[in-house]
Design a protein around this motif. Structure first.
Motif, PDB file in Angstrom:
ATOM      1  N   VAL A 130      29.239  37.625  24.882  1.00 53.10           N
ATOM      2  CA  VAL A 130      28.043  36.802  24.702  1.00 53.10           C
ATOM      3  C   VAL A 130      28.410  35.328  24.579  1.00 53.10           C
ATOM      4  N   ASN A 131      29.396  35.025  23.754  1.00 53.42           N
ATOM      5  CA  ASN A 131      29.796  33.630  23.550  1.00 53.42           C
ATOM      6  C   ASN A 131      30.323  32.992  24.827  1.00 53.42           C
ATOM      7  N   THR A 132      31.148  33.731  25.552  1.00 53.84           N
ATOM      8  CA  THR A 132      31.723  33.188  26.786  1.00 53.84           C
ATOM      9  C   THR A 132      30.644  32.926  27.823  1.00 53.84           C
ATOM     10  N   GLN A 133      29.756  33.896  28.001  1.00 53.63           N
ATOM     11  CA  GLN A 133      28.720  33.762  29.034  1.00 53.63           C
ATOM     12  C   GLN A 133      27.628  32.765  28.645  1.00 53.63           C
ATOM     13  N   LEU A 134      27.470  32.511  27.340  1.00 51.58           N
ATOM     14  CA  LEU A 134      26.544  31.466  26.904  1.00 51.58           C
ATOM     15  C   LEU A 134      27.042  30.096  27.352  1.00 51.58           C
ATOM     16  N   LEU A 135      28.359  29.881  27.241  1.00 49.92           N
ATOM     17  CA  LEU A 135      28.931  28.560  27.454  1.00 49.92           C
ATOM     18  C   LEU A 135      29.530  28.353  28.840  1.00 49.92           C
ATOM     19  N   ALA A 136      29.655  29.428  29.631  1.00 52.95           N
ATOM     20  CA  ALA A 136      30.328  29.282  30.924  1.00 52.95           C
ATOM     21  C   ALA A 136      29.895  30.353  31.914  1.00 52.95           C
ATOM     22  N   ARG A 137      30.110  30.051  33.187  1.00 51.33           N
ATOM     23  CA  ARG A 137      30.027  31.058  34.232  1.00 51.33           C
ATOM     24  C   ARG A 137      31.415  31.662  34.359  1.00 51.33           C
ATOM     25  N   VAL A 138      31.511  32.961  34.281  1.00 53.36           N
ATOM     26  CA  VAL A 138      32.824  33.604  34.250  1.00 53.36           C
ATOM     27  C   VAL A 138      32.863  34.782  35.233  1.00 53.36           C
ATOM     28  N   ASP A 139      33.945  34.857  36.018  1.00 52.38           N
ATOM     29  CA  ASP A 139      34.104  35.903  37.026  1.00 52.38           C
ATOM     30  C   ASP A 139      35.553  36.370  37.096  1.00 52.38           C
ATOM     31  N   ILE A 140      35.726  37.658  37.306  1.00 53.97           N
ATOM     32  CA  ILE A 140      37.060  38.186  37.620  1.00 53.97           C
ATOM     33  C   ILE A 140      37.284  37.965  39.112  1.00 53.97           C
ATOM     34  N   VAL A 141      38.343  37.228  39.449  1.00 57.19           N
ATOM     35  CA  VAL A 141      38.571  36.874  40.849  1.00 57.19           C
ATOM     36  C   VAL A 141      39.748  37.622  41.466  1.00 57.19           C
ATOM     37  N   MET A 142      40.541  38.296  40.634  1.00 55.75           N
ATOM     38  CA  MET A 142      41.707  38.989  41.173  1.00 55.75           C
ATOM     39  C   MET A 142      42.250  39.968  40.152  1.00 55.75           C
ATOM     40  N   ARG A 143      42.703  41.113  40.628  1.00 57.78           N
ATOM     41  CA  ARG A 143      43.378  42.077  39.769  1.00 57.78           C
ATOM     42  C   ARG A 143      44.864  42.072  40.094  1.00 57.78           C
ATOM     43  N   VAL A 144      45.702  42.123  39.055  1.00 57.65           N
ATOM     44  CA  VAL A 144      47.150  41.961  39.228  1.00 57.65           C
ATOM     45  C   VAL A 144      47.867  43.105  38.523  1.00 57.65           C
ATOM     46  N   GLY A 145      48.658  43.873  39.272  1.00 65.95           N
ATOM     47  CA  GLY A 145      49.400  44.990  38.701  1.00 65.95           C
ATOM     48  C   GLY A 145      50.518  44.546  37.775  1.00 65.95           C
ATOM     49  N   LYS A 146      50.890  45.406  36.845  1.00 63.85           N
ATOM     50  CA  LYS A 146      51.893  45.039  35.840  1.00 63.85           C
ATOM     51  C   LYS A 146      53.277  44.782  36.430  1.00 63.85           C
ATOM     52  N   ASN A 147      53.549  45.311  37.616  1.00 67.22           N
ATOM     53  CA  ASN A 147      54.866  45.123  38.223  1.00 67.22           C
ATOM     54  C   ASN A 147      55.059  43.727  38.824  1.00 67.22           C
ATOM     55  N   ASN A 148      54.019  42.894  38.748  1.00 66.74           N
ATOM     56  CA  ASN A 148      54.143  41.511  39.200  1.00 66.74           C
ATOM     57  C   ASN A 148      54.745  40.604  38.125  1.00 66.74           C
TER      58      ASN A 148
END
Length: 306
Positions: free
Chosen positions: A170-188
């Protein structure tokens, strides 16, 4: 004669050493090693030649060096003197040295400098406090592209009724537009963490909502302590009633309002929730607009949360 290994690896006090450098997992030191992922993060940030970029936890500088090639300056905040030294060595004697400003210390304990873009593979244990610090920073920055553990990233973008929907969402979306743009595997990463990660892009809302953020967050803390319970149950907790009563008395004192002798805080709160049709609502299903409405209702009756 056995072939020499090019890379040594052994454990010592929770640390992992590779190529002569100890990485302390207790400090969230998981170095991003995959160049295409680094390039993609920079692309998502859309950095410009005139930009000042803030990087938190630069590690050995895999991201830092590539960003330095594209911007005016990188302000790199590193808590570990050993890794800060490695980063300095990496740019020593190159044209990039003059573009790097290294700040040694805990980024949570100092004021953030001016910057246009924040780019970071963030140490996981400072994720939540750093996001709040970032969103309240002024003057406004253009965007932040940050690497988080997968579940934390999902909390940032969670919608009402989602399992991971919480105060952070709630706090993040109140103050900003937020999007997941990439998923990264742990082996990176080196050493690999236990879970996968996600890259999140955050753009502050400018201008921000016209509210007292500390009071807003005080309301959310009450609502999300038990997000599956009704608001009626949440506001019956003793410490909540005592806090609201104290704040109300201060409000009345400042505004020359006389409190009736038979006035009861519990009855007053129940009345407010009932009349505004919030008594049976649950935090886990409420939208930002509903939380704003709830805050407005309480404030109109003289109740505050700071």
């Amino acid at each position: 004669m056995p072939k020499e290994k090019s890379e040594k690896k052994f454990r010592k006090h929770g640390e992992i050493q590779k190529q002569g450098i100890f990485f302390n997992k207790d400090l969230g030191q998981h170095i991003l090693k995959n160049p295409p992922v680094i390039d993609a993060m920079i692309e998502k940030a859309a950095v410009r030649p005139t930009d000042v970029v803030l990087e938190v936890g630069p590690g050995t500088g895999n991201l830092t060096v590539k960003v330095l090639e594209k911007v005016k300056q990188v302000i790199a905040c590193e808590v570990d003197p050993r890794l800060a030294s490695e980063l300095e060595k990496r740019v020593q004697g190159t044209h990039l040295k003059s573009r790097l400003k290294l700040k040694l210390g805990d980024v949570l304990k100092t004021d953030l400098p001016f910057f246009d873009v924040c780019l970071a593979n963030l140490p996981y244990q400072i994720s939540s406090p750093f996001v709040f610090k970032l969103l309240l920073h002024r003057p406004f920055f253009r965007c932040a592209v940050l690497m988080f553990q997968k579940e934390f990233a999902q909390r940032l973008v969670a919608a009402p009724s989602d399992k991971l929907y919480c105060r952070l969402s709630v706090n993040t979306q109140l103050l900003a537009r937020v999007d997941i743009v990439m998923r990264v595997g742990k082996n990176n990463f080196r050493p690999p963490p236990k879970v996968d990660s996600c890259v999140v892009r955050i753009e502050p809302r400018n201008p921000p909502p016209d509210i007292n953020f500390n009071e807003w967050d005080g309301l959310l803390r009450i609502c999300f302590v038990r997000k599956n319970k009704t608001l009626s149950a949440a506001f019956k907790q003793t410490y909540v009633l005592e806090t609201l009563k104290k704040n109300y008395e201060v409000h009345c004192s400042l505004n020359n309002i006389i409190i009736p002798k038979d006035w009861d805080i519990k009855e007053e709160i129940n009345k407010i929730l009932t009349e505004s049709n919030f008594e049976n609502k649950r935090a886990r299903t409420m939208s930002i607009e509903e939380f704003l409405q709830l805050l407005c209702v309480f404030n109109s009756k003289g109740f505050h949360f700071t």
